[in-house]
Design a protein around this motif. Structure first.
Motif, PDB file in Angstrom:
ATOM      1  N   GLU A  24     -38.995  43.820  -6.253  1.00 28.01           N
ATOM      2  CA  GLU A  24     -40.260  43.537  -6.691  1.00 28.01           C
ATOM      3  C   GLU A  24     -40.632  41.933  -7.129  1.00 28.01           C
ATOM      4  O   GLU A  24     -41.427  41.171  -6.763  1.00 28.01           O
ATOM      5  N   LEU A  25     -39.469  41.306  -7.639  1.00 29.66           N
ATOM      6  CA  LEU A  25     -39.500  39.849  -7.759  1.00 29.66           C
ATOM      7  C   LEU A  25     -38.721  38.949  -6.962  1.00 29.66           C
ATOM      8  O   LEU A  25     -38.841  37.845  -6.991  1.00 29.66           O
ATOM      9  N   ALA A  26     -38.067  39.572  -6.215  1.00 29.30           N
ATOM     10  CA  ALA A  26     -37.264  38.942  -4.931  1.00 29.30           C
ATOM     11  C   ALA A  26     -36.332  38.144  -5.772  1.00 29.30           C
ATOM     12  O   ALA A  26     -36.086  36.899  -5.097  1.00 29.30           O
ATOM     13  N   VAL A  27     -35.587  38.465  -6.785  1.00 25.25           N
ATOM     14  CA  VAL A  27     -34.635  37.705  -7.505  1.00 25.25           C
ATOM     15  C   VAL A  27     -33.308  38.594  -7.414  1.00 25.25           C
ATOM     16  O   VAL A  27     -33.226  39.912  -7.386  1.00 25.25           O
ATOM     17  N   THR A  28     -32.238  37.782  -7.757  1.00 21.71           N
ATOM     18  CA  THR A  28     -30.815  38.391  -7.840  1.00 21.71           C
ATOM     19  C   THR A  28     -30.461  38.191  -9.279  1.00 21.71           C
ATOM     20  O   THR A  28     -30.546  37.014  -9.706  1.00 21.71           O
ATOM     21  N   VAL A  29     -30.044  39.152  -9.875  1.00 28.53           N
ATOM     22  CA  VAL A  29     -29.593  39.146 -11.455  1.00 28.53           C
ATOM     23  C   VAL A  29     -28.282  39.993 -11.592  1.00 28.53           C
ATOM     24  O   VAL A  29     -27.852  40.859 -10.669  1.00 28.53           O
ATOM     25  N   PRO A  30     -27.510  39.685 -12.464  1.00 23.04           N
ATOM     26  CA  PRO A  30     -26.269  40.360 -12.842  1.00 23.04           C
ATOM     27  C   PRO A  30     -26.456  41.808 -13.350  1.00 23.04           C
ATOM     28  O   PRO A  30     -27.623  41.884 -13.847  1.00 23.04           O
ATOM     29  N   LYS A  31     -25.806  42.590 -12.729  1.00 23.75           N
ATOM     30  CA  LYS A  31     -25.609  43.905 -13.209  1.00 23.75           C
ATOM     31  C   LYS A  31     -25.281  44.249 -14.523  1.00 23.75           C
ATOM     32  O   LYS A  31     -24.448  43.540 -15.096  1.00 23.75           O
ATOM     33  N   THR A  32     -25.685  45.116 -15.094  1.00 24.52           N
ATOM     34  CA  THR A  32     -25.342  45.729 -16.416  1.00 24.52           C
ATOM     35  C   THR A  32     -24.211  46.720 -16.222  1.00 24.52           C
ATOM     36  O   THR A  32     -23.889  47.106 -15.132  1.00 24.52           O
ATOM     37  N   ARG A  33     -23.405  46.700 -17.328  1.00 25.67           N
ATOM     38  CA  ARG A  33     -22.195  47.475 -17.239  1.00 25.67           C
ATOM     39  C   ARG A  33     -22.459  49.229 -16.607  1.00 25.67           C
ATOM     40  O   ARG A  33     -21.768  49.730 -16.049  1.00 25.67           O
ATOM     41  N   LYS A  34     -23.705  49.353 -17.404  1.00 31.23           N
ATOM     42  CA  LYS A  34     -24.127  50.807 -16.728  1.00 31.23           C
ATOM     43  C   LYS A  34     -24.426  51.077 -15.385  1.00 31.23           C
ATOM     44  O   LYS A  34     -24.259  52.023 -14.955  1.00 31.23           O
ATOM     45  N   TYR A  36     -22.494  49.526 -12.988  1.00 35.71           N
ATOM     46  CA  TYR A  36     -21.541  49.399 -12.208  1.00 35.71           C
ATOM     47  C   TYR A  36     -21.006  50.849 -11.421  1.00 35.71           C
ATOM     48  O   TYR A  36     -20.983  51.887 -11.978  1.00 35.71           O
ATOM     49  N   ASN A  37     -20.671  50.633 -10.094  1.00 35.70           N
ATOM     50  CA  ASN A  37     -20.085  51.755  -9.449  1.00 35.70           C
ATOM     51  C   ASN A  37     -18.517  51.620  -9.478  1.00 35.70           C
ATOM     52  O   ASN A  37     -17.942  50.877 -10.032  1.00 35.70           O
ATOM     53  N   ASP A  38     -17.890  52.579  -8.581  1.00 37.24           N
ATOM     54  CA  ASP A  38     -16.446  52.634  -8.832  1.00 37.24           C
ATOM     55  C   ASP A  38     -15.765  51.171  -8.043  1.00 37.24           C
ATOM     56  O   ASP A  38     -14.810  50.519  -8.615  1.00 37.24           O
ATOM     57  N   ALA A  39     -16.522  50.796  -6.893  1.00 38.38           N
ATOM     58  CA  ALA A  39     -16.197  49.650  -6.372  1.00 38.38           C
ATOM     59  C   ALA A  39     -16.579  48.370  -7.121  1.00 38.38           C
ATOM     60  O   ALA A  39     -15.602  47.275  -7.320  1.00 38.38           O
ATOM     61  N   ASP A  40     -17.512  48.481  -8.147  1.00 33.36           N
ATOM     62  CA  ASP A  40     -17.656  47.028  -9.259  1.00 33.36           C
ATOM     63  C   ASP A  40     -16.570  47.472  -9.975  1.00 33.36           C
ATOM     64  O   ASP A  40     -16.034  46.213 -10.567  1.00 33.36           O
ATOM     65  N   HIS A  41     -16.073  48.380 -10.711  1.00 32.65           N
ATOM     66  CA  HIS A  41     -15.108  48.726 -11.754  1.00 32.65           C
ATOM     67  C   HIS A  41     -13.922  48.130 -11.141  1.00 32.65           C
ATOM     68  O   HIS A  41     -13.007  47.360 -11.839  1.00 32.65           O
ATOM     69  N   LYS A  42     -13.494  48.159  -9.726  1.00 31.57           N
ATOM     70  CA  LYS A  42     -12.237  47.536  -9.372  1.00 31.57           C
ATOM     71  C   LYS A  42     -12.153  46.166  -9.161  1.00 31.57           C
ATOM     72  O   LYS A  42     -11.334  45.437  -9.439  1.00 31.57           O
ATOM     73  N   ALA A  43     -13.344  45.501  -8.690  1.00 33.96           N
ATOM     74  CA  ALA A  43     -13.555  44.063  -8.920  1.00 33.96           C
ATOM     75  C   ALA A  43     -13.425  43.622 -10.055  1.00 33.96           C
ATOM     76  O   ALA A  43     -13.067  42.385 -10.257  1.00 33.96           O
ATOM     77  N   ILE A  44     -14.146  44.118 -11.126  1.00 41.43           N
ATOM     78  CA  ILE A  44     -13.959  43.577 -12.456  1.00 41.43           C
ATOM     79  C   ILE A  44     -12.536  43.700 -13.095  1.00 41.43           C
ATOM     80  O   ILE A  44     -11.863  42.723 -13.583  1.00 41.43           O
ATOM     81  N   GLU A  45     -11.774  44.961 -12.586  1.00 42.11           N
ATOM     82  CA  GLU A  45     -10.452  44.838 -12.903  1.00 42.11           C
ATOM     83  C   GLU A  45      -9.718  43.776 -12.492  1.00 42.11           C
ATOM     84  O   GLU A  45      -8.789  43.264 -12.905  1.00 42.11           O
ATOM     85  N   LYS A  46     -10.130  43.199 -11.121  1.00 43.41           N
ATOM     86  CA  LYS A  46      -9.307  42.237 -10.594  1.00 43.41           C
ATOM     87  C   LYS A  46      -9.587  41.096 -11.285  1.00 43.41           C
ATOM     88  O   LYS A  46      -8.705  40.008 -11.408  1.00 43.41           O
ATOM     89  N   ASN A  47     -10.705  40.723 -12.054  1.00 40.05           N
ATOM     90  CA  ASN A  47     -10.954  39.530 -12.630  1.00 40.05           C
ATOM     91  C   ASN A  47     -10.160  39.613 -13.972  1.00 40.05           C
ATOM     92  O   ASN A  47      -9.383  38.503 -14.377  1.00 40.05           O
ATOM     93  N   PHE A  48     -10.142  40.772 -14.410  1.00 44.33           N
ATOM     94  CA  PHE A  48      -8.963  40.794 -15.638  1.00 44.33           C
ATOM     95  C   PHE A  48      -7.509  40.814 -15.461  1.00 44.33           C
ATOM     96  O   PHE A  48      -6.801  39.958 -16.020  1.00 44.33           O
ATOM     97  N   ARG A  49      -7.234  41.082 -14.296  1.00 40.49           N
ATOM     98  CA  ARG A  49      -5.703  40.862 -13.834  1.00 40.49           C
ATOM     99  C   ARG A  49      -5.743  39.306 -13.633  1.00 40.49           C
ATOM    100  O   ARG A  49      -4.184  38.891 -14.148  1.00 40.49           O
ATOM    101  N   ALA A  50      -6.346  38.883 -13.008  1.00 43.35           N
ATOM    102  CA  ALA A  50      -6.345  37.281 -12.546  1.00 43.35           C
ATOM    103  C   ALA A  50      -6.310  36.746 -14.060  1.00 43.35           C
ATOM    104  O   ALA A  50      -5.203  35.801 -14.255  1.00 43.35           O
ATOM    105  N   ASN A  51      -7.110  36.934 -14.913  1.00 43.22           N
ATOM    106  CA  ASN A  51      -6.991  36.339 -16.299  1.00 43.22           C
ATOM    107  C   ASN A  51      -5.583  36.632 -17.042  1.00 43.22           C
ATOM    108  O   ASN A  51      -5.210  35.712 -17.468  1.00 43.22           O
ATOM    109  N   ASN A  52      -5.349  37.959 -16.848  1.00 44.08           N
ATOM    110  CA  ASN A  52      -4.013  38.346 -17.517  1.00 44.08           C
ATOM    111  C   ASN A  52      -2.704  37.530 -16.963  1.00 44.08           C
ATOM    112  O   ASN A  52      -1.719  37.210 -17.719  1.00 44.08           O
ATOM    113  N   ILE A  53      -2.790  37.286 -15.750  1.00 42.08           N
ATOM    114  CA  ILE A  53      -1.700  36.520 -15.184  1.00 42.08           C
ATOM    115  C   ILE A  53      -1.512  34.876 -15.648  1.00 42.08           C
ATOM    116  O   ILE A  53      -0.622  34.619 -16.070  1.00 42.08           O
TER     117      ILE A  53
END
Length: 182
Positions: A24-34, A36-53
């Motif tokens: 409706e607004l023709a904009v892109t915004v960050p998703k809320t945690r609620k 997230y789907n399974d693929a999103d959770h895996k992507a976020i997990e990679k962020n955490f692993r990179a940070n952890n390394i």
């Protein structure tokens, strides 16, 4: 191996930011945690692993330096600047090491092993900052760095050996043998 590459991409570029489009607004915004789907959770997990390394790979005294960083990329850049310095520092380091290489001389009371260790240290530091010196130049530099008491051995080596094919290990071995007999 592909996962390692993806983690490195996160560190060098930016972490995954999960976005959604509001049509409706023709904009892109960050998703809320609620949202997230399974693929999103895996992507976020990679962020955490990179940070952890990155965080697990540093000394405790370095942690304070990076604790305020917001992304893995910021952490990586802070670590690079700390360990390699800015471009200006890097050029100064190259100049200093090049000068050290050019002025390198073996001391009269120094052993071949000690001279080789110091020389290798200079070469490795030059290599670390991106200055690569061909190995045949190492040979000539070592031979020219020897004290005058080694002149006869230097002449023998330059006449008897093919300096283009002589390895630094062969040269050092020959000189250690000569040193033991001396």
């Amino acid at each position: 191996m592909a996962e390692d590459s993806e983690l490195w991409d996160i560190i060098c570029d930016q972490p995954f930011v999960l976005m959604k489009t509001i049509r409706e607004l023709a904009v892109t915004v960050p998703k809320t945690r609620k949202e997230y789907n399974d693929a999103d959770h895996k992507a976020i997990e990679k962020n955490f692993r990179a940070n952890n390394i990155l965080v697990c790979g540093i000394r405790p005294d370095e942690y304070n330096m990076i604790s305020a960083c917001q992304s893995d990329n910021e952490i990586w850049e802070a670590l690079q600047t700390t360990h390699e310095g800015t471009t200006q520092v890097k050029h100064s380091k190259i100049d200093m090491l090049t000068n050290e290489y050019e002025l390198f001389r073996m001391k009269n009371d120094e052993s071949i092993q000690d001279m080789h260790t110091l020389f290798t240290s200079i070469i490795n530091e030059l290599h670390y900052v991106g200055e690569i010196i061909p190995s045949n130049k190492f040979i000539m530099k070592i031979l020219s760095a020897l004290p005058s008491s080694w002149e006869s051995k230097v002449n023998t080596i330059t006449e008897a050996k093919d300096l283009q094919r002589l390895t630094i290990d062969e040269l050092i071995g020959t000189m250690k043998t000569y040193e033991m007999k001396k």
